[in-house]
Design a protein around this motif. Sequence first.
Motif, PDB file in Angstrom:
ATOM      1  N   SER A 295      27.633  24.086  21.766  1.00 11.54           N
ATOM      2  CA  SER A 295      26.822  24.869  22.681  1.00 11.54           C
ATOM      3  C   SER A 295      27.656  26.000  23.281  1.00 11.54           C
ATOM      4  O   SER A 295      28.837  26.142  22.991  1.00 11.54           O
ATOM      5  CB  SER A 295      26.273  23.965  23.785  1.00 11.54           C
TER       6      SER A 295
ATOM      7  N   PHE B  15      33.372  33.007  18.631  1.00 12.26           N
ATOM      8  CA  PHE B  15      32.148  33.794  18.777  1.00 12.26           C
ATOM      9  C   PHE B  15      31.949  34.018  20.273  1.00 12.26           C
ATOM     10  O   PHE B  15      31.831  33.054  21.036  1.00 12.26           O
ATOM     11  CB  PHE B  15      30.974  33.031  18.161  1.00 12.26           C
TER      12      PHE B  15
ATOM     13  N   ILE C  34      29.722  35.758  23.347  1.00 14.00           N
ATOM     14  CA  ILE C  34      28.360  36.220  23.604  1.00 14.00           C
ATOM     15  C   ILE C  34      28.221  36.594  25.073  1.00 14.00           C
ATOM     16  O   ILE C  34      28.744  35.893  25.946  1.00 14.00           O
ATOM     17  CB  ILE C  34      27.309  35.133  23.298  1.00 14.00           C
TER      18      ILE C  34
ATOM     19  N   ALA D  15      17.497  35.148  31.575  1.00  5.12           N
ATOM     20  CA  ALA D  15      18.714  35.666  30.960  1.00  5.12           C
ATOM     21  C   ALA D  15      18.477  36.023  29.505  1.00  5.12           C
ATOM     22  O   ALA D  15      17.932  35.233  28.738  1.00  5.12           O
ATOM     23  CB  ALA D  15      19.831  34.626  31.075  1.00  5.12           C
ATOM     24  N   PHE D  16      18.919  37.212  29.129  1.00  4.32           N
ATOM     25  CA  PHE D  16      18.807  37.702  27.755  1.00  4.32           C
ATOM     26  C   PHE D  16      20.211  37.883  27.186  1.00  4.32           C
ATOM     27  O   PHE D  16      21.116  38.348  27.877  1.00  4.32           O
ATOM     28  CB  PHE D  16      18.027  39.011  27.715  1.00  4.32           C
ATOM     29  N   PHE D  17      20.354  37.551  25.914  1.00  7.36           N
ATOM     30  CA  PHE D  17      21.668  37.527  25.301  1.00  7.36           C
ATOM     31  C   PHE D  17      21.888  38.688  24.344  1.00  7.36           C
ATOM     32  O   PHE D  17      20.941  39.193  23.717  1.00  7.36           O
ATOM     33  CB  PHE D  17      21.860  36.216  24.533  1.00  7.36           C
ATOM     34  N   GLY D  18      23.152  39.080  24.226  1.00  4.00           N
ATOM     35  CA  GLY D  18      23.541  40.021  23.200  1.00  4.00           C
ATOM     36  C   GLY D  18      23.609  39.320  21.845  1.00  4.00           C
ATOM     37  O   GLY D  18      23.395  38.109  21.743  1.00  4.00           O
ATOM     38  N   GLN D  19      23.934  40.105  20.833  1.00  3.90           N
ATOM     39  CA  GLN D  19      23.941  39.568  19.469  1.00  3.90           C
ATOM     40  C   GLN D  19      25.179  38.743  19.161  1.00  3.90           C
ATOM     41  O   GLN D  19      25.252  38.059  18.147  1.00  3.90           O
ATOM     42  CB  GLN D  19      23.857  40.713  18.452  1.00  3.90           C
ATOM     43  N   GLY D  20      26.174  38.821  20.057  1.00  3.16           N
ATOM     44  CA  GLY D  20      27.400  38.075  19.821  1.00  3.16           C
ATOM     45  C   GLY D  20      28.444  38.897  19.075  1.00  3.16           C
ATOM     46  O   GLY D  20      28.113  39.855  18.353  1.00  3.16           O
TER      47      GLY D  20
ATOM     48  N   ARG E 161      31.858  38.224  16.639  1.00  6.54           N
ATOM     49  CA  ARG E 161      32.735  37.292  15.925  1.00  6.54           C
ATOM     50  C   ARG E 161      34.135  37.894  15.911  1.00  6.54           C
ATOM     51  O   ARG E 161      34.374  38.900  15.271  1.00  6.54           O
ATOM     52  CB  ARG E 161      32.240  37.080  14.507  1.00  6.54           C
TER      53      ARG E 161
ATOM     54  N   LEU F 203      14.623  27.031  30.603  1.00  8.62           N
ATOM     55  CA  LEU F 203      14.574  28.076  29.591  1.00  8.62           C
ATOM     56  C   LEU F 203      14.812  27.443  28.229  1.00  8.62           C
ATOM     57  O   LEU F 203      15.653  26.552  28.084  1.00  8.62           O
ATOM     58  CB  LEU F 203      15.648  29.147  29.858  1.00  8.62           C
TER      59      LEU F 203
ATOM     60  N   TYR G 146      15.776  28.477  24.255  1.00  9.62           N
ATOM     61  CA  TYR G 146      16.301  29.528  23.397  1.00  9.62           C
ATOM     62  C   TYR G 146      16.390  29.033  21.959  1.00  9.62           C
ATOM     63  O   TYR G 146      16.533  27.847  21.695  1.00  9.62           O
ATOM     64  CB  TYR G 146      17.727  29.929  23.836  1.00  9.62           C
TER      65      TYR G 146
ATOM     66  N   GLN H 154      18.729  30.002  18.469  1.00  9.44           N
ATOM     67  CA  GLN H 154      19.873  30.752  17.975  1.00  9.44           C
ATOM     68  C   GLN H 154      19.950  30.648  16.456  1.00  9.44           C
ATOM     69  O   GLN H 154      20.010  29.555  15.899  1.00  9.44           O
ATOM     70  CB  GLN H 154      21.175  30.252  18.596  1.00  9.44           C
TER      71      GLN H 154
ATOM     72  N   GLY I  80      25.214  33.148  13.538  1.00 12.21           N
ATOM     73  CA  GLY I  80      25.865  34.438  13.724  1.00 12.21           C
ATOM     74  C   GLY I  80      25.168  35.375  14.682  1.00 12.21           C
ATOM     75  O   GLY I  80      25.520  36.564  14.756  1.00 12.21           O
ATOM     76  N   GLU I  81      24.185  34.871  15.412  1.00 19.42           N
ATOM     77  CA  GLU I  81      23.440  35.709  16.353  1.00 19.42           C
ATOM     78  C   GLU I  81      23.499  35.107  17.747  1.00 19.42           C
ATOM     79  O   GLU I  81      23.862  33.947  17.935  1.00 19.42           O
ATOM     80  CB  GLU I  81      21.974  35.825  15.927  1.00 19.42           C
ATOM     81  N   GLY I  82      23.108  35.925  18.740  1.00 18.67           N
ATOM     82  CA  GLY I  82      23.003  35.404  20.091  1.00 18.67           C
ATOM     83  C   GLY I  82      21.684  34.675  20.269  1.00 18.67           C
ATOM     84  O   GLY I  82      20.740  34.863  19.498  1.00 18.67           O
ATOM     85  N   PRO I  83      21.584  33.801  21.275  1.00 15.97           N
ATOM     86  CA  PRO I  83      20.327  33.091  21.528  1.00 15.97           C
ATOM     87  C   PRO I  83      19.216  34.049  21.929  1.00 15.97           C
ATOM     88  O   PRO I  83      19.445  35.043  22.620  1.00 15.97           O
ATOM     89  CB  PRO I  83      20.680  32.159  22.691  1.00 15.97           C
TER      90      PRO I  83
ATOM     91  N   LEU J 195      15.526  34.227  23.859  1.00 11.51           N
ATOM     92  CA  LEU J 195      14.674  33.502  24.795  1.00 11.51           C
ATOM     93  C   LEU J 195      13.286  33.304  24.185  1.00 11.51           C
ATOM     94  O   LEU J 195      12.623  34.255  23.785  1.00 11.51           O
ATOM     95  CB  LEU J 195      14.565  34.283  26.110  1.00 11.51           C
TER      96      LEU J 195
ATOM     97  N   PHE K 222      18.142  25.551  22.050  1.00  5.32           N
ATOM     98  CA  PHE K 222      18.838  25.133  23.260  1.00  5.32           C
ATOM     99  C   PHE K 222      17.895  25.154  24.447  1.00  5.32           C
ATOM    100  O   PHE K 222      17.111  26.084  24.614  1.00  5.32           O
ATOM    101  CB  PHE K 222      19.998  26.079  23.597  1.00  5.32           C
TER     102      PHE K 222
ATOM    103  N   PHE L  27      23.687  24.584  29.606  1.00  6.37           N
ATOM    104  CA  PHE L  27      22.952  24.448  28.363  1.00  6.37           C
ATOM    105  C   PHE L  27      22.972  23.014  27.864  1.00  6.37           C
ATOM    106  O   PHE L  27      23.936  22.272  28.073  1.00  6.37           O
ATOM    107  CB  PHE L  27      23.568  25.334  27.274  1.00  6.37           C
ATOM    108  N   GLY L  28      21.889  22.637  27.177  1.00  3.59           N
ATOM    109  CA  GLY L  28      21.939  21.418  26.401  1.00  3.59           C
ATOM    110  C   GLY L  28      22.834  21.634  25.185  1.00  3.59           C
ATOM    111  O   GLY L  28      23.238  22.761  24.902  1.00  3.59           O
ATOM    112  N   LYS L  29      23.127  20.565  24.477  1.00  5.75           N
ATOM    113  CA  LYS L  29      24.019  20.677  23.315  1.00  5.75           C
ATOM    114  C   LYS L  29      23.323  21.231  22.092  1.00  5.75           C
ATOM    115  O   LYS L  29      23.972  21.506  21.083  1.00  5.75           O
ATOM    116  CB  LYS L  29      24.633  19.310  23.011  1.00  5.75           C
TER     117      LYS L  29
END
Lengths: 116, 114
Positions: free
Chosen positions: A43, A91, A93, A105-110, A112, B33, B35, B37, B40-43, B45, B88, B104-106
């Motif tokens: 996680s 990684f 983020i 909350a909104f996330f970026g693409q991350g 690596r 919330l 999400y 994922q 290789g990407e971000g989560p 919503l 998640f 976050f949950g696992k």
Amino acid sequence: GAVVSQHPSRVICKSGTSVKIECRSLDFQATTMFWYRQFPKQSLMLMATSNEGSKATYEQGVEKDKFLINHASLTLSTLTVTSAHPEDSSFYICSADRARGNTEAFFGQGTRLTVV
Amino acid sequence: GQQLNQSPQSMFIQEGEDVSMNCTSSSIFNTWLWYKQDPGEGPVLLIALYKAGELTSNGRLTAQFGITRKDSFLNISASIPSDVGIYFCAGPIVSGGSNYKLTFGKGTLLTVNP
């Protein structure tokens, strides 16, 4: 949903060099941004909370001199991994809250990061 | 501390089946919330829940905020291959003043066989 853009998406650097990662909220202002690290099949682990115009708040065990965070404007936060070592490969983020009253909350693409 | 226990850890299903996953906590949350994922990407919503008992849908996804405020579930109906990913749950914890941080949950790894 709101858009958070993170750059670069991938970076390879040599051991001992520094790497800067940018996180931008494209269509909203974010007084608070968050930086996470994620290991494979795990996680998200919060590293620090970035507050615009003030010092970042780091989680326990995260070295603030190694992971420099700057939040100079309401739409941009940067994370600099200084003197990177192979164990910093991960990684990374970022996220930003649109702050319209409710938590959202909104996330970026991350990013690596690979340190060789 | 306020930890989220998410289950199941992984699921393998056939395309077209319905899926259900949930998160529980020993502490009360005022927001849940969910999400997704991709590798290789971000989560991203999916659904945000703000009221106890709230049931919210987003296409084939439905999530509910438990009445006790200590749990939430996410259902996916008629799964398709692009539902594959890690899901998640997350909830905010007050970290000082008006600040918060997400816990976050696992995660639940979903695999859909065509």
